[in-house]
Write a protein that holds these residues in place. Sequence first.
Motif, PDB file in Angstrom:
ATOM      1  N   LEU A  93      54.738  28.743  27.009  1.00 62.36           N
ATOM      2  CA  LEU A  93      53.669  29.700  27.284  1.00 62.36           C
ATOM      3  C   LEU A  93      52.974  30.112  25.984  1.00 62.36           C
ATOM      4  O   LEU A  93      51.735  30.191  25.928  1.00 62.36           O
ATOM      5  CB  LEU A  93      54.229  30.927  28.005  1.00 62.36           C
ATOM      6  N   ILE A  94      53.740  30.340  24.947  1.00 59.49           N
ATOM      7  CA  ILE A  94      53.163  30.695  23.642  1.00 59.49           C
ATOM      8  C   ILE A  94      52.302  29.542  23.114  1.00 59.49           C
ATOM      9  O   ILE A  94      51.183  29.753  22.633  1.00 59.49           O
ATOM     10  CB  ILE A  94      54.273  31.071  22.637  1.00 59.49           C
ATOM     11  N   ALA A  95      52.809  28.324  23.215  1.00 60.14           N
ATOM     12  CA  ALA A  95      52.061  27.152  22.733  1.00 60.14           C
ATOM     13  C   ALA A  95      50.751  26.987  23.510  1.00 60.14           C
ATOM     14  O   ALA A  95      49.689  26.743  22.918  1.00 60.14           O
ATOM     15  CB  ALA A  95      52.910  25.894  22.864  1.00 60.14           C
ATOM     16  N   HIS A  96      50.824  27.125  24.819  1.00 57.12           N
ATOM     17  CA  HIS A  96      49.629  26.989  25.662  1.00 57.12           C
ATOM     18  C   HIS A  96      48.601  28.074  25.317  1.00 57.12           C
ATOM     19  O   HIS A  96      47.407  27.793  25.172  1.00 57.12           O
ATOM     20  CB  HIS A  96      50.023  27.046  27.139  1.00 57.12           C
ATOM     21  N   THR A 101      43.585  29.774  22.643  1.00 56.85           N
ATOM     22  CA  THR A 101      42.964  30.682  21.679  1.00 56.85           C
ATOM     23  C   THR A 101      42.235  29.898  20.592  1.00 56.85           C
ATOM     24  O   THR A 101      41.114  30.253  20.207  1.00 56.85           O
ATOM     25  CB  THR A 101      44.023  31.623  21.063  1.00 56.85           C
ATOM     26  N   MET A 102      42.844  28.819  20.107  1.00 55.15           N
ATOM     27  CA  MET A 102      42.168  27.994  19.100  1.00 55.15           C
ATOM     28  C   MET A 102      40.890  27.379  19.667  1.00 55.15           C
ATOM     29  O   MET A 102      39.851  27.358  18.994  1.00 55.15           O
ATOM     30  CB  MET A 102      43.104  26.912  18.560  1.00 55.15           C
ATOM     31  N   ALA A 154      36.683  32.769  11.547  1.00 50.32           N
ATOM     32  CA  ALA A 154      37.159  31.652  10.714  1.00 50.32           C
ATOM     33  C   ALA A 154      38.547  31.934  10.149  1.00 50.32           C
ATOM     34  O   ALA A 154      39.435  31.069  10.193  1.00 50.32           O
ATOM     35  CB  ALA A 154      36.164  31.375   9.590  1.00 50.32           C
ATOM     36  N   PHE A 155      38.745  33.146   9.629  1.00 51.61           N
ATOM     37  CA  PHE A 155      40.063  33.494   9.099  1.00 51.61           C
ATOM     38  C   PHE A 155      41.107  33.558  10.221  1.00 51.61           C
ATOM     39  O   PHE A 155      42.261  33.180  10.028  1.00 51.61           O
ATOM     40  CB  PHE A 155      40.010  34.806   8.312  1.00 51.61           C
ATOM     41  N   LEU A 160      45.735  30.880  12.728  1.00 48.91           N
ATOM     42  CA  LEU A 160      46.383  30.293  13.896  1.00 48.91           C
ATOM     43  C   LEU A 160      46.717  28.820  13.658  1.00 48.91           C
ATOM     44  O   LEU A 160      47.769  28.330  14.086  1.00 48.91           O
ATOM     45  CB  LEU A 160      45.484  30.460  15.125  1.00 48.91           C
ATOM     46  N   VAL A 161      45.841  28.115  12.953  1.00 43.57           N
ATOM     47  CA  VAL A 161      46.124  26.720  12.583  1.00 43.57           C
ATOM     48  C   VAL A 161      47.381  26.666  11.706  1.00 43.57           C
ATOM     49  O   VAL A 161      48.240  25.798  11.876  1.00 43.57           O
ATOM     50  CB  VAL A 161      44.909  26.078  11.870  1.00 43.57           C
ATOM     51  N   GLY A 162      47.504  27.612  10.775  1.00 41.91           N
ATOM     52  CA  GLY A 162      48.698  27.670   9.928  1.00 41.91           C
ATOM     53  C   GLY A 162      49.964  27.901  10.736  1.00 41.91           C
ATOM     54  O   GLY A 162      50.986  27.243  10.512  1.00 41.91           O
TER      55      GLY A 162
END
Length: 192
Positions: A93-96, A101-102, A154-155, A160-162
Motif C-alpha cells: 500500500l505504501i509503495a502504491h 504521488t510521484m 520539485a523538491f 520521494l525519488v530518494g
Amino acid sequence: MESNTTSIQMGNSSHSYGWVSIVLHWSMAISIIALFVLGLWMVGLDYYSTWYHQAPFVHKSVGVIVVLTMLVRLLWNTSQPRPQIQGSVAMGLIAHTAHLTMYLLVVLLGVSGYLISTAESQPISVFNWFEIPVLFEPFDYQADIAGDVHEILAFSLIGLVGLHLVAALKHHLYDGDDTLRRMLKPIKNETN
C-alpha cells in the motif's frame, strides 16, 4: 517440438515488468533527476552567461517530454498486469501510494512549469519540434506564484525519488527479494 527462439518480454506479467515498463521507468528516472539538477543550476545563471537562455529552453523541452512520457506510462500501466509487490500488504500500500504521488507530482510540475513559461503570453517551444500554445490570459504574478509552487513540487518529488531509491536498495540488500532486479530486466517465472 520446442522452439529455441527466445521471445522478448515487452509487457508485464504477474511476477515481472516487461521491457516497455522498464524503459519508461528508467528514462523518466534519469530525466527527472537531470531536470532537477539543471533547474538548480540554471536559477543561478546571470544574464551574461552563455546558458542563460539555452538552459531554460532545454529544461522546458525535456519537461514537456517527461510529462508526455508520464501520460504514456499511465496509459501503459492501465493496460498491463501489475507484478505482485514483494513484502507485506502494508508495504504494498505504501509503495502504491508513493508511485501515485510521484505520478501526480510530475503532472503538477508540468502544470506549474507551463504557468511559469506562458506568463509572458509566449508559447513553449519543445526543441523547435512543436509548440505548446498559451491557453489563457496570464494573471498577476503568475510566474512568481507558479515558480514558488514549481520549486516546492520539485523538491517534494526529488525527496520521494530518494525514498523510492532507499526502499529499492532495502528490498535488494536487506530483504534479498527481486524488487530491484525485476526493474532492471524481465525475470522469467521460475515455475515455467
